[in-house]
Enzyme design. Structure first.
Site, PDB file in Angstrom:
ATOM      1  N   GLU A  41     -20.321  -3.961   9.427  1.00 31.76           N
ATOM      2  CA  GLU A  41     -20.980  -3.362  10.466  1.00 31.76           C
ATOM      3  C   GLU A  41     -22.527  -4.122  10.149  1.00 31.76           C
ATOM      4  OE1 GLU A  41     -20.144  -2.393   6.846  1.00 31.76           O
ATOM      5  OE2 GLU A  41     -18.495  -0.830   7.467  1.00 31.76           O
ATOM      6  N   ARG A  61     -25.517  -0.375   6.278  1.00 32.33           N
ATOM      7  CA  ARG A  61     -25.534  -2.072   5.907  1.00 32.33           C
ATOM      8  C   ARG A  61     -26.312  -2.647   7.472  1.00 32.33           C
ATOM      9  NH1 ARG A  61     -20.427  -3.536   3.128  1.00 32.33           N
ATOM     10  NH2 ARG A  61     -21.643  -2.825   0.997  1.00 32.33           N
ATOM     11  N   LYS A 100       0.649  -1.335   0.169  1.00 29.76           N
ATOM     12  CA  LYS A 100      -0.148  -0.011   0.052  1.00 29.76           C
ATOM     13  C   LYS A 100       0.884   1.183  -0.039  1.00 29.76           C
ATOM     14  CE  LYS A 100      -4.473   1.609   1.697  1.00 29.76           C
ATOM     15  NZ  LYS A 100      -5.444   1.047   2.944  1.00 29.76           N
TER      16      LYS A 100
END
Ligand SMILES: Cc1ncc(C[n+]2csc(CCOP(=O)(O)OP(=O)(O)O)c2C)c(N)n1
Length: 641
Positions: free
Chosen positions: A354, A382, A269
């Site tokens: 979630e 969600r 990353k």
């Protein structure tokens, strides 16, 4: 790009990275995720023929290289700006953006749907989902792998494994991937083992069964990725996601396979930009920064709502051992990181999950704990069913701290938090509140934790107004609003961060000869019916203000109260027609743009509120102004209750 000789590709990658750093240092945005997939994106576009072949990026925050390589270089400097390029793939923006994303873990479902449609229509093209190891922790990704792997339709899933979600990735799957990363196996090696095992001779039925078992055990031992293999995917990898040659070869193999294939790609990353490589967590999605040093541009002194929330949570958790904090992969954004540092045993990062977070909280609450689930408004969408079915229905004392509620800005329509009230308000028994500033946020969190049932506190993104904190957190009277200013011509009933702008609007109105009362509603539910009805009757005009969709929002709740109140009063002498106007987000998705600019657009500034209020006095302003107000589309017009 496909015509470029391989030796030119590193230059191309460097050029793409430079363009990303240059633009994102000015606009802010998801720099580290995008820098990590530059080679992967080049390889994808060389092996697959977009837009005929469909590439779907999960979350879509890593799509900057894709945008630059598919004809959007000229407009790239408008990234995430009002009217500019979206920070996520948008179908309306380019034929190369196959699916609108923003929320995590949807790519495999979408890709599988697209692949199935291809088969049903008798078409021939490839479908590729690119999903991160963080997004792979989301339940939807597993649901899709489970379905697609069993179905057997050809589709390529590229698992971009950089060990990071926004924060370091969590969970058993993450451990599993880590083990595979350190294994010396490569996809060619895997093919060799499988070929070898196939060649082991098998004699007699009993022996065959035994040999099959031995072969499977050997495969478990020797071949990485068995989890995906068992789900029906052919696993290829792990491969170095920065080696263009290897990437192209493995993607070609994946393309030419039959059935579902998963390619495990290991990337770094932030690759190629030292500050992001050194700190991929901070460079996941920073605001503007100095491109030379990576230093973030500083904002002024007031704390953010998330910071005040986190400090208060830790303070209250210090007094009450039952308080635990939950985040779905956003420890930094929600501030719950402070809980992780202070009371690590009472902090849970559940991954991008979630739905699980909400029901996990319900389980904790069912056993007497006091869970606080801190979640952005947009991602709370969600967990709607889990809130209604697992929290509200049994009346469990779960506190939902809804961060980034309202306009969030440059991330655009996928991330604006303007639906939470409409969703949550329908659940019977839940208490819903929103503070006017950071001081009230503290008191609301204390209030929420004192209740025996579900409680929701919604607060905005970014810096708080910077008010003085008024003593230790205390409980507020539930369902009671507060009158902040008296006036006889109009009452403005405001919620959350629209309260202070409404007070300023009232000052501006006073200068124009209109005396407006201002009520801080505090609670959407239970709503302070009596206070609102009393003032509505007294003034005859009521203006509601909220940073939320008008459909089903706070103004709707007030309209319902007025309707119910009106019916109760009956048609007697006391009945009084009340003019109601609702100011908030009209029935549209809020685009990307700076929050201040978006607030202007929706009239959610002191002057905007004053303008709408003034238009409720047509006798003062004449017909031309009336027509202009009607044309703004704000507030859904005037109603009689
Ligand atoms: C449902 C949902 N929850 C939370 C987020 C916030 N979010 C955006 S990117 C991200 C991490 C994604 O990690 P990964 O898929 O590994 O991609 P990476 O950024 O590491 O490339 C998170 C948690 C989201 N977009 N959607």
């Amino acid at each position: 790009m496909r015509a470029l000789p391989p030796e030119r590709l590193p230059d191309l990658a460097a050029e793409v990275r430079a363009a990303i750093v240059d633009t994102v240092s000015r606009t802010g945005g998801h720099i580290a995720p995008s820098l990590g997939v530059v080679e992967l994106t080049i390889a994808l576009h060389r092996v697959f023929d977009s837009p005929l072949d469909k590439i779907i990026f999960d979350v879509g925050h890593q799509c900057y290289a894709h945008k630059l390589l598919t004809g959007r270089r000229e407009e790239f400097s408008t990234l995430r700006q009002y009217g500019g390029l979206s920070g996520f793939p948008r179908r309306e923006e380019s034929p190369h953006d196959q699916f609108d994303t923003g929320h995590a873990s949807t790519s495999v479902s979408a890709a599988f749907g697209i692949a199935k449609a291809r088969d049903l229509k008798g078409e021939k093209h490839e479908v590729v989902a690119v999903i991160g190891d963080g997004a792979m922790t989301g339940g939807m990704a597993f649901e899709a792998l489970n379905h697609a792997g069993h179905d057997g339709t050809h589709l390529v899933v590229v698992l971009n494994d950089n060990r990071m979600s926004i924060a370091p990735n969590v969970g058993a799957l993450s451990d599993y991937l880590r083990k595979m990363r350190v294994s010396p196996h490569y996809w060619r090696f895997k093919a060799d083992i499988e070929g070898l095992l196939r060649r082991v001779p098998v004699v007699g039925e009993g022996l065959a069964r035994f040999a099959e078992r031995v072969k499977n055990s050997l495969k478990y031992l020797l071949v990485p990725g068995m989890l995906f293999e068992e789900l029906g995917f052919t696993y290829l990898g792990p491969v170095d996601g920065h080696d263009l040659d290897v990437l192209e070869r493995v993607l070609q193999d994946a393309r030419d396979f039959h059935g579902p294939v998963l390619v495990h790609v290991v990337t770094q990353k932030g690759r190629g930009y030292a500050p992001a490589e050194d700190n991929p967590y901070a460079f996941h999605g920073p605001g503007p920064f100095d491109p030379d040093t990576g230093e973030r541009l500083k904002s002024n002194g007031a704390p953010t709502y998330s910071e005040v929330f986190a400090k208060t949570l830790v303070e209250l958790a210090g007094d009450d051992q039952r308080v635990v904090a939950i985040t779905a992969a956003m420890p930094d954004g929600t501030g719950t990181e402070l809980m992780a540092r202070t009371f690590p045993e009472r902090f849970f990062d559940v991954g991008i999950a979630e739905e699980h977070a909400m029901t996990f909280a319900a389980g904790l609450a069912a056993q007497g704990m006091r869970p606080v689930f801190a979640v952005y408004s947009t991602f709370l969408q969600r967990a709607t069913d889990q809130f209604i079915h697992d929290v509200a229905l049994p009346g469990l004392p779960v506190v939902v701290a809804v961060d980034r509620a309202g306009i969030v800005g440059e991330d655009g329509p996928t991330h604006q938090g303007v639906f939470d009230i409409a969703i949550l308000r329908a659940a019977p028994g839940a208490v819903l509140m929103s503070p006017k500033d950071e001081d009230e946020l503290r008191h609301m969190l204390k209030t929420a934790l004192s209740l025996d049932g579900p409680a929701v506190v919604r607060y905005p993104r970014g810096q708080a107004p910077g008010v003085t904190l008024d003593g230790p957190p205390r409980t507020l009277p539930v369902g009671k609003g507060e009158v902040l200013r008296e006036g006889q011509d109009l009452v403005i009933v405001a919620l959350g961060n629209t309260v202070h702008p409404s007070l300023r609007a009232a000052e501006a109105l006073a200068a124009r000869g209109i005396e407006a009362a201002v009520i801080n509603a505090r609670f959407v539910k239970p709503l302070d019916h009596d206070l609102i009805l009393t003032w509505a009757r007294r003034c005859g005009r009521i203006l509601t203000v909220e940073e939320h969709a008008l459909t089903g929002g706070f103004g709707s709740a007030v309209a319902e109260a007025l309707a119910a109140g009106g019916a109760a009063i009956g048609g007697g002498a006391e009945a009084r027609a009340v003019t109601l106007k609702m100011l908030g987000i009209p029935d549209e998705f809020v685009p990307a743009g700076k929050p201040a600019l978006l607030r202007e657009r929706y009239g959610l500034t002191p002057e905007g509120i004053a303008r709408v209020a003034e238009a409720m006095f047509p006798e003062r302003r004449g017909e031309a102004d009336e027509m202009q107000t009607a044309a703004t589309g704000n507030g859904g017009g005037r109603e009689r209750a």
